[in-house]
Write a protein that holds these residues in place. Sequence first.
Motif, PDB file in Angstrom:
ATOM      1  N   THR A 143      18.786 -17.103 -51.341  1.00 32.58           N
ATOM      2  CA  THR A 143      18.112 -16.318 -50.019  1.00 32.58           C
ATOM      3  C   THR A 143      18.701 -14.837 -50.228  1.00 32.58           C
ATOM      4  N   LEU A 144      20.115 -14.638 -50.662  1.00 30.64           N
ATOM      5  CA  LEU A 144      20.505 -13.456 -50.861  1.00 30.64           C
ATOM      6  C   LEU A 144      19.989 -12.610 -51.772  1.00 30.64           C
ATOM      7  N   GLN A 145      19.578 -13.308 -53.021  1.00 31.04           N
ATOM      8  CA  GLN A 145      19.027 -12.545 -53.813  1.00 31.04           C
ATOM      9  C   GLN A 145      17.697 -11.861 -53.736  1.00 31.04           C
ATOM     10  N   GLU A 146      17.135 -12.409 -52.617  1.00 31.72           N
ATOM     11  CA  GLU A 146      15.628 -11.908 -52.148  1.00 31.72           C
ATOM     12  C   GLU A 146      15.861 -10.719 -51.016  1.00 31.72           C
ATOM     13  N   LEU A 147      17.054 -10.636 -50.669  1.00 26.40           N
ATOM     14  CA  LEU A 147      17.372  -9.504 -49.630  1.00 26.40           C
ATOM     15  C   LEU A 147      17.248  -7.998 -50.237  1.00 26.40           C
ATOM     16  N   PRO A 148      16.982  -7.116 -49.450  1.00 24.51           N
ATOM     17  CA  PRO A 148      17.079  -5.675 -49.709  1.00 24.51           C
ATOM     18  C   PRO A 148      18.135  -5.470 -50.482  1.00 24.51           C
ATOM     19  N   VAL A 149      18.299  -4.533 -51.600  1.00 23.99           N
ATOM     20  CA  VAL A 149      19.497  -4.069 -52.467  1.00 23.99           C
ATOM     21  C   VAL A 149      20.151  -2.827 -51.814  1.00 23.99           C
ATOM     22  N   CYS A 150      19.488  -2.153 -50.855  1.00 26.09           N
ATOM     23  CA  CYS A 150      19.828  -0.973 -50.220  1.00 26.09           C
ATOM     24  C   CYS A 150      20.986  -1.365 -48.986  1.00 26.09           C
ATOM     25  N   SER A 151      21.415  -0.312 -48.262  1.00 29.58           N
ATOM     26  CA  SER A 151      22.248  -0.451 -47.192  1.00 29.58           C
ATOM     27  C   SER A 151      21.227  -0.682 -46.014  1.00 29.58           C
TER      28      SER A 151
END
Length: 255
Positions: A143-151
């Motif tokens: 799930t976390l891998q799919e979240l945006p990488v930016c702030s």
Amino acid sequence: MERGNNILKQAITLVKQERSSINAEQCAFEAFRESVSRARPATAGGGTQTRSLLEAYKERVMSTPDFESAYDEPVSESLEAEFSPSLASALQENEPVTQQFKRNLLVETTAAIDSRTRFLQALEAEHESIRTVQKTVIDIDDTLQELPVCSLQCLQFERFVDVWETCEQAVERCDRRSEQRQCHIADRQTTDNRTNIGTHALNAYLYDDIETRFPALYALAETRRCIEQYRGGVTRPASHTSDGNRDCGSRILSN
């Protein structure tokens, strides 16, 4: 999360190895019980001597894989650990097998088998518990891998809320699974010497040689730290009138 996942893998391997070893011991005692069952009580015409049962014990029980590395004890200590002092002593003497001796030896051999049956059940429950935690950790990692990488501050309000709630749900999953794991440890019940020393005895017995005696709780705590690290100290989203979400790509956590 890599460290937590590796610890979980080590824990699962250790449980499987112990389960295999105890299963072999159980089978060995069952074979020994067959030898005892075939013993002929002493009569005027002869009968079985205890020495022959001792040799059967050595052949069946003490020759099982990993016996020497697991216990590293001579036959006298092994007998004393499994049977009463009188039976252990008689087995080391070349005496005629009496009906009473045979009956007592069958009872205590069956008790040794039952003890391992209960321990195998405890190991199976432990394996299932650790695997459940592992699945949760992997699911949250995906799930976390799919979240945006930016702030998170670069996100529009709706996306910010969605991501924040996703993190909050992941934290709740971690906390819920940690509570279940702690209950599993606290509720563990057994009468076997390997695990009746205290609430955490099985963990100490199984996991003493790895980084932590509580691999599941460790992995869940690490996962929770990763979630909090991702959220950081963000307290407010970008304006509703922001130009929109940038193409931030996929977040890859490699903690």
